[in-house]
Scaffold this active site. Structure first.
Site, short mmCIF file in Angstrom:
data_model
loop_
_atom_site.label_atom_id
_atom_site.label_comp_id
_atom_site.label_asym_id
_atom_site.label_seq_id
_atom_site.Cartn_x
_atom_site.Cartn_y
_atom_site.Cartn_z
N LYS A 35 -20.74 34.03 50.47
CA LYS A 35 -20.49 35.47 50.56
C LYS A 35 -19.15 35.71 51.27
CE LYS A 35 -23.18 35.80 54.82
NZ LYS A 35 -24.54 36.11 55.36
N TYR A 254 4.42 43.63 74.62
CA TYR A 254 4.01 45.02 74.85
C TYR A 254 3.15 45.13 76.10
CZ TYR A 254 5.42 46.38 70.11
OH TYR A 254 6.12 46.64 68.97
N MET A 302 1.71 43.05 66.03
CA MET A 302 1.31 43.10 64.63
C MET A 302 1.70 41.84 63.86
SD MET A 302 2.24 45.87 61.64
CE MET A 302 1.44 47.27 62.39
C1 PLP Z 1 -25.10 34.91 55.75
C2 PLP Z 1 -26.47 34.48 55.54
C3 PLP Z 1 -26.83 33.14 55.71
C4 PLP Z 1 -25.89 32.10 56.26
O1 PLP Z 1 -25.80 32.27 57.64
P1 PLP Z 1 -24.94 31.26 58.55
O2 PLP Z 1 -25.26 31.64 59.94
O3 PLP Z 1 -23.50 31.53 58.22
O4 PLP Z 1 -25.36 29.91 58.14
C5 PLP Z 1 -28.12 32.78 55.41
N1 PLP Z 1 -29.02 33.69 54.97
C6 PLP Z 1 -28.71 34.99 54.81
C7 PLP Z 1 -29.75 35.94 54.32
C8 PLP Z 1 -27.43 35.44 55.09
O5 PLP Z 1 -27.12 36.72 54.93
#
Ligand code: PLP
Length: 364
Positions: A35, A254, A302
């Site tokens: 993801k 800054y 930045m």
């Molecule tokens: C993101 C996610 C994972 C993976 O989690 P990690 O901590 O990055 O291993 C597993 N299950 C679900 C439902 C997630 O949303």
């Protein structure tokens, strides 16, 4: 010459980290969680190194389409299921497995016209109170799904809130067991922290490896990536593009938040918060210059940040700077250390690398 900032993905690290999940959970199949564009690494860039995974888990339908465009024919799981009824058409067409976490998603399935029955992962809210059916609602959700011609296989899923911490997972496993033990189907419970820390305490047919794939320790600072034998899958690097020589009392950047106590050299690095580097990283945040650990000084701006070169007389204009990852000499600076100095977690830094940062071409 383009601005010297560069992100590099290390395929051999991805392969190694995937194998770590297999070692920890030898009886389970492994979802590579990709993801958020593979936690900022780029799905296409990671795909080849991860193609020995048993499946890919993500939540954006457009990312699922990208995986199918790479000719991935194996399982893809939508971790949040569908967001609206017509998403189910894509699930049918691309053979996506999808989570079912609420009754609306069952209504949509019941109304969905398809020749291809779907595999679904029915999600139990075992205590995190994010997505999923409560234990009280779970069995009737299962019965409804089980009666639908649109569904051919039902598996079970839950997600841990504290796999990385002191509360642990036993209370959620108890709820999961109590609710699902007499129902037939495959099970998936563990994220990275559970895979690494609780491999003996939780079984399941599938594990979901996210951050650990990319070399992040889910439970830093209790454990580091090297404690878990994980390798950084990303390096964010740049170069020194200017040098200042300071006298005692001179300030840097800054807000003049850093004041030199004596004569010192400062390197100006082409990396700032518009590249995704955390603006809240304070003086003292680690960085590598020519493979040697030094520290950030002053505020991150930045497009630039400043590092202390006092102990690095040989470094200067053009020196390699690693913001996190691995130097060309092989020295590692874990993203978790930088994140922790900036008050966040490695996950966020990986995901936040800005679109303007070019990625090095992937090795063939
Ligand atoms: C993101 C996610 C994972 C993976 O989690 P990690 O901590 O990055 O291993 C597993 N299950 C679900 C439902 C997630 O949303």
């Amino acid at each position: 010459m383009p601005r010297p900032i560069l992100a590099t993905v290390h395929p051999e690290a991805l392969r190694h980290n995937l194998q770590r999940a297999r070692d920890c959970a030898p009886d389970a199949r492994v979802w590579a969680v990709v993801k958020a564009n593979a936690y900022g690494h780029g799905i296409e860039r990671c795909f080849d190194a991860l193609r020995s995974a048993d499946g890919f888990a993500l939540l954006d339908l457009a990312e699922a389409e990208r995986l199918r465009a790479l000719d991935w024919r194996g399982p893809i799981l939508l971790l949040e299921g569908v967001f609206e009824p017509r998403d189910l058409e894509l699930c049918s067409r691309l053979h996506l497995w999808h989570t079912v976490h609420c009754s609306e998603q069952i209504d949509w399935l019941a109304a969905h016209k398809t020749q291809v029955p779907h595999r679904v992962f029915l999600k139990l809210n075992s205590g995190m109170n994010r997505l999923g059916f409560t234990p009280a609602a779970f069995r009737s959700a299962w019965a409804r799904l089980n009666a639908l011609p649109q569904v051919d296989e039902i598996s079970f899923m839950t997600h841990f809130s504290d796999a990385d911490g002191v509360r642990g997972i036993a209370h959620q496993i108890a709820v999961f067991e109590e609710t699902t033990s007499d129902l037939p189907g495959e099970r998936t419970l563990s994220n990275s922290a559970a895979i690494l820390r609780h491999a003996k305490g939780v079984s399941g047919d599938w594990v979901r490896e996210g951050v650990a794939l990319y070399g992040g320790a889910p439970d830093f600072p209790e454990k580091t990536a090297s404690d878990w034998d994980l390798l950084p899958a990303m390096t964010l690097s740049s170069r020194v593009i200017g040098v200042q020589s300071l006298q005692a009392g001179d300030t840097v950047g800054y807000g003049s938040t850093f004041t030199a106590e004596g004569a010192m050299r400062v390197g100006v690095v082409a990396c700032g918060y518009a590249d995704g580097y955390p603006r809240h990283a304070p003086t003292g945040t680690p960085a590598l210059v020519d493979g040697v650990r030094t520290r950030l000084i002053g505020r991150v701006s930045m497009d630039m940040l400043m590092v202390d070169l006092s102990a690095l007389p040989g470094s200067g204009m053009g020196s390699e700077v690693v913001l996190w990852g691995r130097s060309s000499a092989g020295v590692v600076l874990p993203v978790d250390e930088v994140a922790s100095a900036a008050g966040t977690i490695g996950y966020e830094l990986m995901c936040a690398v800005a679109p303007r940062v070019p990625f090095a071409p992937s090795p063939a």
